[in-house]
Design a protein around this motif. Sequence first.
Motif, PDB file in Angstrom:
ATOM      1  N   LYS A  64       1.090  38.993 -40.488  1.00  0.00           N
ATOM      2  CA  LYS A  64       1.154  38.368 -39.025  1.00  0.00           C
ATOM      3  C   LYS A  64       1.668  37.187 -39.184  1.00  0.00           C
ATOM      4  O   LYS A  64       0.872  36.467 -39.787  1.00  0.00           O
ATOM      5  CB  LYS A  64       0.050  38.669 -38.369  1.00  0.00           C
ATOM      6  N   ASP A  65       2.443  36.529 -38.551  1.00  0.00           N
ATOM      7  CA  ASP A  65       3.046  35.254 -38.301  1.00  0.00           C
ATOM      8  C   ASP A  65       3.179  34.843 -36.942  1.00  0.00           C
ATOM      9  O   ASP A  65       4.508  35.106 -36.175  1.00  0.00           O
ATOM     10  CB  ASP A  65       4.203  35.059 -39.265  1.00  0.00           C
ATOM     11  N   LEU A  66       2.192  34.370 -36.167  1.00  0.00           N
ATOM     12  CA  LEU A  66       2.539  34.228 -34.946  1.00  0.00           C
ATOM     13  C   LEU A  66       3.595  32.921 -34.575  1.00  0.00           C
ATOM     14  O   LEU A  66       4.345  33.105 -33.454  1.00  0.00           O
ATOM     15  CB  LEU A  66       1.081  33.744 -34.271  1.00  0.00           C
ATOM     16  N   HIS A  67       3.475  32.120 -35.495  1.00  0.00           N
ATOM     17  CA  HIS A  67       4.389  30.767 -35.082  1.00  0.00           C
ATOM     18  C   HIS A  67       5.672  31.503 -35.244  1.00  0.00           C
ATOM     19  O   HIS A  67       6.646  31.007 -34.411  1.00  0.00           O
ATOM     20  CB  HIS A  67       4.232  29.809 -36.083  1.00  0.00           C
ATOM     21  N   GLU A  68       6.222  32.132 -36.366  1.00  0.00           N
ATOM     22  CA  GLU A  68       7.425  32.658 -36.530  1.00  0.00           C
ATOM     23  C   GLU A  68       7.926  33.700 -35.668  1.00  0.00           C
ATOM     24  O   GLU A  68       8.915  33.705 -35.006  1.00  0.00           O
ATOM     25  CB  GLU A  68       7.385  33.283 -37.829  1.00  0.00           C
ATOM     26  N   SER A  69       6.967  34.502 -35.180  1.00  0.00           N
ATOM     27  CA  SER A  69       7.193  35.356 -34.044  1.00  0.00           C
ATOM     28  C   SER A  69       7.571  34.709 -32.518  1.00  0.00           C
ATOM     29  O   SER A  69       8.448  35.264 -32.193  1.00  0.00           O
ATOM     30  CB  SER A  69       5.856  36.295 -33.859  1.00  0.00           C
ATOM     31  N   LEU A  70       6.866  33.709 -32.257  1.00  0.00           N
ATOM     32  CA  LEU A  70       7.034  32.775 -31.154  1.00  0.00           C
ATOM     33  C   LEU A  70       8.440  32.406 -31.338  1.00  0.00           C
ATOM     34  O   LEU A  70       9.269  32.262 -30.146  1.00  0.00           O
ATOM     35  CB  LEU A  70       6.007  31.795 -31.070  1.00  0.00           C
ATOM     36  N   ASP A  89      16.261  41.890 -16.777  1.00  0.00           N
ATOM     37  CA  ASP A  89      15.080  41.671 -16.323  1.00  0.00           C
ATOM     38  C   ASP A  89      13.981  42.232 -16.977  1.00  0.00           C
ATOM     39  O   ASP A  89      12.980  41.700 -17.215  1.00  0.00           O
ATOM     40  CB  ASP A  89      14.938  41.769 -14.727  1.00  0.00           C
ATOM     41  N   THR A  90      14.433  43.715 -17.252  1.00  0.00           N
ATOM     42  CA  THR A  90      13.126  44.684 -17.983  1.00  0.00           C
ATOM     43  C   THR A  90      12.879  43.902 -19.254  1.00  0.00           C
ATOM     44  O   THR A  90      11.761  43.566 -19.719  1.00  0.00           O
ATOM     45  CB  THR A  90      13.606  46.101 -18.021  1.00  0.00           C
ATOM     46  N   GLU A  91      13.900  43.431 -20.152  1.00  0.00           N
ATOM     47  CA  GLU A  91      13.720  42.924 -21.523  1.00  0.00           C
ATOM     48  C   GLU A  91      13.031  41.632 -21.439  1.00  0.00           C
ATOM     49  O   GLU A  91      12.133  41.409 -22.288  1.00  0.00           O
ATOM     50  CB  GLU A  91      15.267  42.918 -22.194  1.00  0.00           C
ATOM     51  N   LYS A  92      13.450  40.852 -20.422  1.00  0.00           N
ATOM     52  CA  LYS A  92      12.949  39.509 -20.253  1.00  0.00           C
ATOM     53  C   LYS A  92      11.380  39.517 -20.125  1.00  0.00           C
ATOM     54  O   LYS A  92      10.457  38.823 -20.498  1.00  0.00           O
ATOM     55  CB  LYS A  92      13.511  38.606 -19.370  1.00  0.00           C
ATOM     56  N   THR A  93      10.886  40.653 -19.389  1.00  0.00           N
ATOM     57  CA  THR A  93       9.251  40.724 -18.957  1.00  0.00           C
ATOM     58  C   THR A  93       8.756  41.201 -20.132  1.00  0.00           C
ATOM     59  O   THR A  93       7.749  40.514 -20.496  1.00  0.00           O
ATOM     60  CB  THR A  93       9.407  42.041 -17.752  1.00  0.00           C
ATOM     61  N   HIS A  94       9.515  42.092 -21.047  1.00  0.00           N
ATOM     62  CA  HIS A  94       8.477  42.361 -22.315  1.00  0.00           C
ATOM     63  C   HIS A  94       8.413  40.964 -23.075  1.00  0.00           C
ATOM     64  O   HIS A  94       7.471  40.967 -23.817  1.00  0.00           O
ATOM     65  CB  HIS A  94       9.177  43.560 -22.889  1.00  0.00           C
ATOM     66  N   ILE A  95       9.491  40.295 -23.074  1.00  0.00           N
ATOM     67  CA  ILE A  95       9.211  38.936 -24.103  1.00  0.00           C
ATOM     68  C   ILE A  95       8.284  38.007 -23.359  1.00  0.00           C
ATOM     69  O   ILE A  95       7.756  37.588 -24.177  1.00  0.00           O
ATOM     70  CB  ILE A  95      10.850  38.534 -24.102  1.00  0.00           C
ATOM     71  N   PHE A  96       8.445  37.873 -22.131  1.00  0.00           N
ATOM     72  CA  PHE A  96       7.472  37.104 -21.542  1.00  0.00           C
ATOM     73  C   PHE A  96       5.903  37.714 -21.949  1.00  0.00           C
ATOM     74  O   PHE A  96       5.124  36.623 -22.097  1.00  0.00           O
ATOM     75  CB  PHE A  96       7.549  36.898 -20.033  1.00  0.00           C
ATOM     76  N   ARG A  97       5.659  38.764 -21.712  1.00  0.00           N
ATOM     77  CA  ARG A  97       4.501  39.410 -22.096  1.00  0.00           C
ATOM     78  C   ARG A  97       4.011  38.958 -23.349  1.00  0.00           C
ATOM     79  O   ARG A  97       2.826  38.889 -23.574  1.00  0.00           O
ATOM     80  CB  ARG A  97       4.539  40.736 -21.741  1.00  0.00           C
ATOM     81  N   ALA A  98       5.056  39.271 -24.323  1.00  0.00           N
ATOM     82  CA  ALA A  98       4.604  39.007 -25.856  1.00  0.00           C
ATOM     83  C   ALA A  98       4.243  37.592 -26.004  1.00  0.00           C
ATOM     84  O   ALA A  98       3.510  37.284 -26.835  1.00  0.00           O
ATOM     85  CB  ALA A  98       5.917  39.441 -26.706  1.00  0.00           C
ATOM     86  N   ILE A  99       5.272  36.710 -25.581  1.00  0.00           N
ATOM     87  CA  ILE A  99       4.936  35.044 -25.815  1.00  0.00           C
ATOM     88  C   ILE A  99       3.398  34.962 -25.056  1.00  0.00           C
ATOM     89  O   ILE A  99       2.934  34.148 -25.732  1.00  0.00           O
ATOM     90  CB  ILE A  99       5.878  34.264 -25.163  1.00  0.00           C
TER      91      ILE A  99
END
Length: 321
Positions: A284-290, A305-315
Amino acid sequence: METLQNLIHALRRELDIPDDNLPLCHKLREWIDENDYEPKQVFELFRNNQTQPIYQYLLGVIYENGIGTNHCQNTAFLCYLQAADADFKPAIYQVARIAISNNTYRGIRHLKYWLERAADAGSLTARFDLGRLYLQSLNYQDLNKALESFKIAYKHGLKEAGFHIGCCYMRGKGTPRDMDQAFEWFLKSAFETESSSEILLRLYRINQLNEAQVIRVFQRIQDESIGRDPEAIFRLGDCYRIGCGIKMDVRKAACCYQKAAISGSGKMQAQYGRTLLYCFGRNKDLHESLFWYRKALEKFPLEKDTEKTHIFRAISRILRY
């Protein structure tokens, strides 16, 4: 008038492209810059000389792209329509294109008429769109003609149509359902369109491919990945992740996703960010993942929009740690 004739001569090659007027638009802007004209001067020249279909068509390009005037899709459409009524071939597909893409003209009575005219004039995109119209429209549905249109478009070079031919065989549209034929079409077009590869992997997940077909999918994907194409490397990662044609290996999958993310699309970068967030074959590497999620966010177009929603949730999840 001499200026207009010189311009038409300079644009002759781009005017022969039946489907896409973007090269024509770019060439027009280059010509204006090279000859020290103001865009508004060129606009006025065409507006005052609408005597020929070619001038009406170019005026449509000018209105649609806002060259020397304000962008106006409605006026561009009318210019294209005038040129198309005079049987100017490049304008015919533009009329059909706007009729399909713009809600203002979605209900136009003669959409099928313009698509047929554009297809007969040599537009492969119109032939493909005609196939989709036959497939999806309640008013004009004809599944046999849809499949025929896709096959003609594919035969003459529109590779995107191969995926839709595979879908017709898979769903029994215009032909008896035939999973073997569907597989062959998906495999043929797997590295010509992204969708075909995704369909192949999806068929594997629901056990719709036999063992020999699974091995062929993996070998094809492995062969393509040797050329370092990011899309093929990403697909190879999918094969390792789900065990399609090869023993499951999450570390190799993560390695493929990393290679693809470096020069690939937002989707690939988001997948590698997900790999780092959920320890999938990587620590796990949160900094690199971000970092990778934010890069992916920059590349996704507005309509995703759907893809962006998933990314925003992950961030958001990463920032909560």
